[in-house]
Design an enzyme around this catalytic site. Structure first.
Site, mmCIF file in Angstrom:
data_model
loop_
_atom_site.group_PDB
_atom_site.id
_atom_site.type_symbol
_atom_site.label_atom_id
_atom_site.label_comp_id
_atom_site.label_asym_id
_atom_site.label_seq_id
_atom_site.Cartn_x
_atom_site.Cartn_y
_atom_site.Cartn_z
ATOM 1 N N ASP A 10 49.822 -0.568 28.632
ATOM 2 C CA ASP A 10 48.624 0.175 28.235
ATOM 3 C C ASP A 10 47.439 -0.382 29.003
ATOM 4 O OD1 ASP A 10 46.883 1.855 26.687
ATOM 5 O OD2 ASP A 10 46.355 0.115 25.483
ATOM 6 N N SER A 11 46.331 0.332 28.965
ATOM 7 C CA SER A 11 45.100 -0.144 29.590
ATOM 8 C C SER A 11 44.572 -1.403 28.900
ATOM 9 C CB SER A 11 44.042 0.953 29.521
ATOM 10 O OG SER A 11 43.841 1.332 28.177
ATOM 11 N N TYR A 42 40.555 2.797 30.819
ATOM 12 C CA TYR A 42 41.042 3.726 31.836
ATOM 13 C C TYR A 42 40.439 5.128 31.603
ATOM 14 C CZ TYR A 42 44.953 0.653 33.370
ATOM 15 O OH TYR A 42 45.734 -0.344 33.882
ATOM 16 N N CYS A 73 49.833 4.212 27.183
ATOM 17 C CA CYS A 73 48.449 4.677 27.332
ATOM 18 C C CYS A 73 48.433 6.189 27.573
ATOM 19 C CB CYS A 73 47.834 3.957 28.520
ATOM 20 S SG CYS A 73 46.151 4.443 28.887
ATOM 21 N N THR A 75 45.901 8.003 28.663
ATOM 22 C CA THR A 75 45.220 8.319 29.923
ATOM 23 C C THR A 75 46.162 8.078 31.105
ATOM 24 O OG1 THR A 75 43.181 7.567 28.869
ATOM 25 C CG2 THR A 75 43.111 7.919 31.239
ATOM 26 N N GLU A 152 37.901 -0.911 18.575
ATOM 27 C CA GLU A 152 38.027 -2.297 19.054
ATOM 28 C C GLU A 152 37.109 -3.239 18.277
ATOM 29 O OE1 GLU A 152 38.424 -3.148 23.083
ATOM 30 O OE2 GLU A 152 40.199 -1.879 23.132
ATOM 31 N N CYS A 186 45.207 9.286 21.786
ATOM 32 C CA CYS A 186 44.675 8.034 22.331
ATOM 33 C C CYS A 186 45.269 6.891 21.515
ATOM 34 C CB CYS A 186 43.152 8.033 22.216
ATOM 35 S SG CYS A 186 42.397 6.477 22.722
ATOM 36 N N HIS A 188 44.078 4.266 20.436
ATOM 37 C CA HIS A 188 43.219 3.644 19.424
ATOM 38 C C HIS A 188 43.083 4.461 18.144
ATOM 39 C CE1 HIS A 188 42.292 1.243 22.874
ATOM 40 N NE2 HIS A 188 41.361 0.545 22.252
HETATM 41 N N1 DGL Z 1 44.678 3.403 26.143
HETATM 42 C C1 DGL Z 1 43.719 4.473 26.364
HETATM 43 C C2 DGL Z 1 44.368 5.807 25.987
HETATM 44 O O1 DGL Z 1 45.283 5.883 25.196
HETATM 45 C C3 DGL Z 1 42.451 4.263 25.572
HETATM 46 C C4 DGL Z 1 41.585 3.144 26.098
HETATM 47 C C5 DGL Z 1 41.109 3.371 27.524
HETATM 48 O O2 DGL Z 1 40.234 4.230 27.763
HETATM 49 O O3 DGL Z 1 41.639 2.703 28.393
HETATM 50 O O4 DGL Z 1 43.957 6.822 26.499
#
Ligand code: DGL
Length: 271
Positions: A10-11, A42, A73, A75, A152, A186, A188
């Site tokens: 993941d990012s 990301y 992730c 994204t 976060e 997403c 989060h």
């Molecule tokens: N992990 C990213 C997603 O699921 C969220 C956080 C980011 O923008 O990197 O899209």
């Protein structure tokens, strides 16, 4: 060899929600996680940059002998999945298709909402995936860039978070009056599930089904590994957690995984 680990990336820390779901569903599998905490987010970066990051991470995980790769992730799944599928010697699973599949399975009203980062929404990946499975559905998407930092910070029940969620859902409602299904597109957002559920009910005037792509991905990974005869019968080693930066790490990581992350390792991606 089926006892080889599954790579997950993941990012940053959000992908630990996918690790949590994978650990519950696949207790015999060893997971090796890479969170690119040095370069998160990301969601605001270009497709080209995200593809470059994703491919560096994939090489790092391949060097650790992973048998299968889960792109946790949203994204990175939206921008880089096709590239990874075409270039890696192992099977790759992203979170978009399983999430889309789950949404297509539960939507009754004909209208689905998707919330995610700017990158995920701009890519149209969820839209394409859902429409491929259910051409009768209309999909409405809403980027929610402020939700990642709020999650976060741990502001999971903070009035500011409710206000921000309401604002985004009202924007969505202005286009999609009658949706009954909302994809949490997403990593989060599962943490904000409660506030999203209650604000969605308030904004749309009825309960809205929330689709969590983390759970859907774990289920899809299990099915795919079984089909490919890659399921491990017994785990030989503990899960490993790599991060590209470990500043402010412990508290936030624990929130996503649901318990403390022990033995975090610093990853050097200059391989
Ligand atoms: N992990 C990213 C997603 O699921 C969220 C956080 C980011 O923008 O990197 O899209």
């Amino acid at each position: 060899m089926t006892t080889q680990p599954i790579g997950v990336f993941d990012s940053g820390l959000g992908g630990l929600t996918v690790v949590r779901a994978l650990q519950r569903r696949l207790p015999h599998e060893q997971l090796v996680y890479l969170g690119d905490t040095a370069r998160v987010p990301y969601g605001t970066k270009s497709a080209t940059t995200v593809i470059r990051y994703a491919s560096q991470i994939a090489q790092f995980l391949l060097a650790l002998d992973v048998k299968y790769l889960v792109v946790a992730c949203n994204t990175a799944s939206a921008h880089a999945l096709t590239y990874l599928e075409q270039t890696l010697p192992i099977p790759v699973l992203g979170v978009v298709e399983p999430g889309a599949h789950a949404a297509a399975g539960v939507c009754g009203s004909g209208q689905v909402g998707v919330i995610g980062t700017l990158g995920t929404v701009d890519s149209g990946a969820y839209q394409r995936a859902i429409q491929l499975m259910r051409p009768d559905l209309t999909i409405f998407s809403q980027p929610c860039p402020l939700l990642v930092p709020l999650a976060e910070e741990g502001w999971l029940e903070h009035p500011v978070t409710s206000e921000v969620v309401r604002h985004y859902l009202q924007e969505l409602q202005a286009h999609a009056g009658n949706l009954d299904t909302l994809v949490l597109g997403c990593t989060h957002y599962p943490l904000l599930r409660q506030v999203i559920a209650s604000e969605a009910e308030r904004v749309f005037g009825h309960p809205v089904k929330l689709v969590d792509s983390a759970e859907a991905t774990a289920e899809a990974a299990e099915g795919d590994l079984r089909e490919r005869n890659l399921l491990s019968k017994a785990r030989l080693e503990a899960d490993r957690f790599f991060f590209t930066d470990v500043n402010r790490f412990a508290e936030v990581a624990g929130r996503f995984l649901g318990r403390p992350v022990t033995g975090a390792e610093l990853a050097d991606l200059s391989i």
